[in-house]
Design an enzyme around this catalytic site. Structure first.
Site, PDB file in Angstrom:
ATOM      1  CD1 TRP A  21      -3.060   1.316   0.541  1.00  0.00           C
ATOM      2  CD2 TRP A  21      -1.642   2.450   1.840  1.00  0.00           C
ATOM      3  NE1 TRP A  21      -3.610   2.566   0.749  1.00  0.00           N
ATOM      4  CE2 TRP A  21      -2.747   3.283   1.549  1.00  0.00           C
ATOM      5  CE3 TRP A  21      -0.626   2.951   2.645  1.00  0.00           C
ATOM      6  CZ2 TRP A  21      -2.855   4.579   2.033  1.00  0.00           C
ATOM      7  CZ3 TRP A  21      -0.737   4.251   3.115  1.00  0.00           C
ATOM      8  CH2 TRP A  21      -1.844   5.039   2.817  1.00  0.00           C
ATOM      9  N   GLY A  40      -6.172  -3.315  -2.746  1.00  0.00           N
ATOM     10  CA  GLY A  40      -6.393  -3.697  -1.361  1.00  0.00           C
ATOM     11  C   GLY A  40      -6.825  -2.538  -0.476  1.00  0.00           C
ATOM     12  CG  ASP A  41      -7.116   2.377  -0.309  1.00  0.00           C
ATOM     13  OD1 ASP A  41      -6.150   2.935   0.230  1.00  0.00           O
ATOM     14  OD2 ASP A  41      -8.285   2.812  -0.259  1.00  0.00           O
ATOM     15  CG  LEU A  42     -11.892  -0.282   3.918  1.00  0.00           C
ATOM     16  CD1 LEU A  42     -12.535  -1.597   3.488  1.00  0.00           C
ATOM     17  CD2 LEU A  42     -11.852  -0.160   5.430  1.00  0.00           C
ATOM     18  N   GLY A  43     -10.710   2.155   1.110  1.00  0.00           N
ATOM     19  CA  GLY A  43     -11.460   3.250   0.513  1.00  0.00           C
ATOM     20  C   GLY A  43     -11.804   2.994  -0.941  1.00  0.00           C
TER      21      GLY A  43
END
Length: 87
Positions: A21, A40-43
């Site tokens: 990330w 993979g970034d939640l946002g």
């Protein structure tokens, strides 16, 4: 020559405390690479879920598929996804 995004992520991730990330954010904001997807970034995942009206968060693999039409400007698309979940 110019290093590829995966090569940069791999090299930076070899540094203790730096993960994929962080390396992806460096590509986007430090090197201004226009086509980086931090799947993979939640946002990003929440933004894609809302944008596409999905019942569940998309997996990183699904994020890659969903954003394929946005090449070669997925970095810009991620910025809009991040902003969309803030409002």
């Amino acid at each position: 020559g110019r290093w590829s995004e995966p090569a940069i992520v791999e090299r930076l991730s070899s540094i203790r405390g730096v993960g994929p990330w962080t390396a992806e954010m460096f590509l986007i904001f430090g090197l201004a690479r226009p086509d980086v997807l931090s799947a993979g970034d939640l946002g990003v995942r929440v933004g894609l879920q809302r944008f596409h009206g999905l019942d569940a968060l998309p997996s990183p693999r699904e994020c890659a598929t969903l954003t394929e039409p946005w090449r070669p400007f997925r970095s810009v698309a991620m910025w809009y996804l991040w902003r969309a979940i803030e409002t």
